[in-house]
Design an enzyme around this catalytic site. Sequence first.
Site, PDB file in Angstrom:
ATOM      1  N   LYS A 193       0.907  -1.156   0.121  1.00  0.00           N
ATOM      2  CA  LYS A 193       0.102  -0.112  -0.041  1.00  0.00           C
ATOM      3  C   LYS A 193       1.005   1.083  -0.015  1.00  0.00           C
ATOM      4  O   LYS A 193       1.613   1.537   1.064  1.00  0.00           O
ATOM      5  CB  LYS A 193      -0.924   0.157   1.067  1.00  0.00           C
ATOM      6  CG  LYS A 193      -2.096   1.159   0.985  1.00  0.00           C
ATOM      7  CD  LYS A 193      -2.602   1.558   2.478  1.00  0.00           C
ATOM      8  CE  LYS A 193      -1.774   2.982   2.793  1.00  0.00           C
ATOM      9  NZ  LYS A 193      -2.031   3.964   2.085  1.00  0.00           N
ATOM     10  N   GLY A 245       6.628   4.708   8.560  1.00  0.00           N
ATOM     11  CA  GLY A 245       5.744   6.048   8.662  1.00  0.00           C
ATOM     12  C   GLY A 245       6.019   6.682   9.907  1.00  0.00           C
ATOM     13  O   GLY A 245       6.904   6.501  10.632  1.00  0.00           O
ATOM     14  N   SER A 246       4.911   7.534  10.561  1.00  0.00           N
ATOM     15  CA  SER A 246       5.018   8.468  11.402  1.00  0.00           C
ATOM     16  C   SER A 246       4.830   7.364  12.856  1.00  0.00           C
ATOM     17  O   SER A 246       4.296   6.392  12.486  1.00  0.00           O
ATOM     18  CB  SER A 246       3.863   9.447  11.527  1.00  0.00           C
ATOM     19  OG  SER A 246       2.560   8.711  11.588  1.00  0.00           O
ATOM     20  N   ALA A 248       2.894   8.077  15.305  1.00  0.00           N
ATOM     21  CA  ALA A 248       1.255   7.977  15.527  1.00  0.00           C
ATOM     22  C   ALA A 248       0.636   6.792  14.926  1.00  0.00           C
ATOM     23  O   ALA A 248      -0.132   6.322  15.385  1.00  0.00           O
ATOM     24  CB  ALA A 248       0.781   9.291  15.266  1.00  0.00           C
ATOM     25  N   GLY A 250       2.253   4.446  13.448  1.00  0.00           N
ATOM     26  CA  GLY A 250       2.893   3.357  13.808  1.00  0.00           C
ATOM     27  C   GLY A 250       2.129   2.696  14.997  1.00  0.00           C
ATOM     28  O   GLY A 250       2.209   1.379  15.216  1.00  0.00           O
ATOM     29  N   GLU A 267       9.171   1.147  11.039  1.00  0.00           N
ATOM     30  CA  GLU A 267      10.423   2.014  11.103  1.00  0.00           C
ATOM     31  C   GLU A 267       9.682   3.280  11.070  1.00  0.00           C
ATOM     32  O   GLU A 267       8.977   3.768  10.354  1.00  0.00           O
ATOM     33  CB  GLU A 267      11.168   1.868  10.001  1.00  0.00           C
ATOM     34  CG  GLU A 267      12.549   2.549   9.930  1.00  0.00           C
ATOM     35  CD  GLU A 267      12.407   3.838   9.434  1.00  0.00           C
ATOM     36  OE1 GLU A 267      12.310   4.842  10.346  1.00  0.00           O
ATOM     37  OE2 GLU A 267      12.350   3.916   8.459  1.00  0.00           O
ATOM     38  N   CYS A 301      13.953   9.995   7.138  1.00  0.00           N
ATOM     39  CA  CYS A 301      13.615   9.493   8.503  1.00  0.00           C
ATOM     40  C   CYS A 301      14.893   9.441   9.490  1.00  0.00           C
ATOM     41  O   CYS A 301      14.885   9.610  10.595  1.00  0.00           O
ATOM     42  CB  CYS A 301      13.208   8.071   8.806  1.00  0.00           C
ATOM     43  SG  CYS A 301      14.266   6.868   7.717  1.00  0.00           S
ATOM     44  N   GLU A 397       9.624  15.517  16.063  1.00  0.00           N
ATOM     45  CA  GLU A 397      10.163  15.217  14.628  1.00  0.00           C
ATOM     46  C   GLU A 397       9.492  16.380  13.764  1.00  0.00           C
ATOM     47  O   GLU A 397       8.467  16.427  13.557  1.00  0.00           O
ATOM     48  CB  GLU A 397      10.069  13.942  14.291  1.00  0.00           C
ATOM     49  CG  GLU A 397      10.466  13.620  12.958  1.00  0.00           C
ATOM     50  CD  GLU A 397      10.263  12.216  12.384  1.00  0.00           C
ATOM     51  OE1 GLU A 397      11.163  11.689  11.679  1.00  0.00           O
ATOM     52  OE2 GLU A 397       9.343  11.519  12.860  1.00  0.00           O
TER      53      GLU A 397
END
Length: 493
Positions: A193, A245-246, A248, A250, A267, A301, A397
């Site tokens: 996705k 991804g982020s 939140a 994750g 990650e 990242c 971040e």
Amino acid sequence: MSEISLLPATLEFLQRPHGQFIDGNPCTGSGNTIAVINPATEAVIASVSTASTDQINAAVNAAHQCFTSVWADFNPYARGLILNRLADLIEAHGEELAQLETLESGKNIVLSRIFAVQQSALCLRYFAGWTTKISGETLPCNFPSMQGEQYSAYTRREPVGVVAAIVPWNFSVMIACWKLAAALACGCTVVLKPSEFTPLALLRLMELAREAGLPAGALNLVNGAGEVGKALIEHPLVNKVSFTGSVASGEKVNVAAASRMIRCTLELGGKNTAALLKDADINRAVGGLLQTGYIHQGQVCAAPERVLVHRSRIDELTDKLGAALTAAPMGSPLDERMPFGPLSNRPHFDKVRHYLDIASRESRILCGGQSLDRPGYYITPAMVQARHIEETLMQEETFGPVISFMAYDDEEELLGLINHSPYGLGTSLWTNNLAAAMRMIPKVESGTVWVNMHTMVDPSVPFGGVKKSGLGREFGSAAIEEYTELKSVFLCY
């Protein structure tokens, strides 16, 4: 401004209807459509239909059918040949892939050629080499013999099954290849996705995978926003999720995967630190920060977002880096000469502007941070002087072209500042004092430590974070373990 010319193949691809790639074939569907925006111009360059519930089920079912009937038992050497052929095709169609990634993400075309093409092919070739080397071990047994019988034991590594791979917008092709290369090498099948902001280059990658000879159903793609990813994770035939991804998002992925007791690799980025010791080569550090802290507008990242500098050297560093940033041009990502371009999408542009507003109140903006009065999501690279480790931009971040700088006085204080973070993805130490670096490395709470460099990763070296930066690892033998189950076998004879 001198932009490269788009290939006819790129223009033709943009004009097609776009949707999903299921069981070896493209399909659109009747769901909602997503407008794909060029962040450099804010123009709509394509539209993509989102996956319906039926299409999500079809993609997972195709992956499951291929896994059970074809791919798990596929000849390991032949698996490697297919991955190598896909690498060949990525290189052969590299300019088209790079142009698509630049158009949808705002990444400079030179960077797209490096990451979407060169690094993706490198990763595929690395894991192609693993297909014939996935093995268990023979182990001695300590059971006492009762009637002269003997015992032996061995282990097998077996593919986990269907993998849901959820990919971010910053390096869509490369990060997708990180996941699919390892998964396919192990005998897993994949439903990918993409981010709703960057689906195009990955749809083209699906076509190349089919051309490379990957069996129908081994690699599928469904498009949409978060609800599509959620449906994949919750699908009863999905055995593992790999998410980048982020934090939140994750955390939600982790909870959903844990509720089903399936494997989960996360990650999640971080507030990475570059620590300059008193003896650091400032000119080398300036070049390193330009290359790693502001590359792709800081949307990396592992990029250094906060720099800790010995108090005696901080003015030298900020003066030299500020001069270099001020002199660097900003413009179209299709112009090979432009080191700086737009942020990748409007929501992220607004997020970075929000953090710059906070910085103007809590800290001191040394240079940059202005929005350009032109179409596109442009913000000039910024330097922020922090006064305290608890300031927002030293803890949260930003994922943008913003680096915060703070002075320290001694090594003990420096270690405390490095570790004073909810994140732990990557840290760099800049010094010519090997003894000091070796003392600090075991004490740094970080998944990766670089010395006199930053951000660089290699497919043979595990990559991932600690604390809120994630769970599990990409790359190397660690990735093989992430996509396989270990089975123990006992024999009595």
